[in-house]
Design an enzyme around this catalytic site. Structure first.
Site, short mmCIF file in Angstrom:
data_model
loop_
_atom_site.label_atom_id
_atom_site.label_comp_id
_atom_site.label_asym_id
_atom_site.label_seq_id
_atom_site.Cartn_x
_atom_site.Cartn_y
_atom_site.Cartn_z
N CYS A 234 -1.91 44.71 86.78
CA CYS A 234 -2.75 44.37 85.41
C CYS A 234 -3.77 43.48 85.69
CB CYS A 234 -1.64 44.39 84.37
SG CYS A 234 -0.96 45.88 83.90
N HIS B 157 -4.41 43.05 79.52
CA HIS B 157 -3.47 42.66 78.33
C HIS B 157 -3.42 41.02 78.28
CE1 HIS B 157 -0.21 41.56 81.07
NE2 HIS B 157 -0.47 42.67 81.77
#
Length: 173
Positions: free
Chosen positions: A148, A132
């Site tokens: 992440c 992201h």
């Protein structure tokens, strides 16, 4: 290990140009030679040690992006697959993030400058892990996340358009 919890698509929010392209973003993304036997074009290879993500474009070349990866004890290695792509995702801190930062709100809406997901998220089939954007561009190139893969916002916008659902994602040390 968790990085984020998705609460559905947020209302479309026009993001300011400043949040889409941070200083130095253009220098971070480039096309490079990449020989990857056994991988098909469209595969994402993340080299943790390099803090680099490679999107395999075929013909022995790849798009290279600088990224932030998991901090000590939060990174992972192996194979995952893209299971979803989201525009302006809302974010809810998972339990391990909330333990470390109990003052966080239960949900930060998509498009908010406080939202750590940035303008796009590519969700993997691995326990709330995503590739992201970020609201902390200074973290790119470091070991900073809860698992992440963070990218400059301009770079996640580019990768989001290139990667397909079901694409293989391989994370190596």
């Amino acid at each position: 290990m968790t990085c984020w919890t998705w609460f559905g698509p947020a209302a479309a929010v026009a993001l300011a140009a400043a949040t889409l392209a941070a200083p130095g973003a253009a220098e971070a993304r480039k096309t490079v030679p990449f020989t990857a036997e056994g991988f098909r074009p469209g595969t994402i290879v993340i080299r943790d040690r390099e803090r680099a993500l490679y999107f395999l474009a075929g013909e022995n070349r790849a798009y290279r992006y600088r990224v932030a990866v998991g901090r000590r004890g939060k990174h992972w290695f192996g194979t995952a697959y893209v299971k979803g792509k989201y525009v302006n995702p809302a974010w809810s801190p998972p339990a391990d993030v909330r333990r470390d930062k109990p003052g966080l709100p239960s949900v930060i809406p998509g498009g908010s400058p406080r939202n750590p997901m940035g303008p796009r998220a590519i969700m993997l089939d691995r326990d709330e892990i995503a590739i992201h954007g970020t609201n902390r561009p200074g973290s790119i190139g470091t070991f900073a996340s809860y698992g992440c893969i963070r990218m400059m916002n301009a770079d996640i916008l580019d990768l989001y358009e290139r990667v397909g659902l079901g694409a293989e994602v391989v994370v190596t040390p």
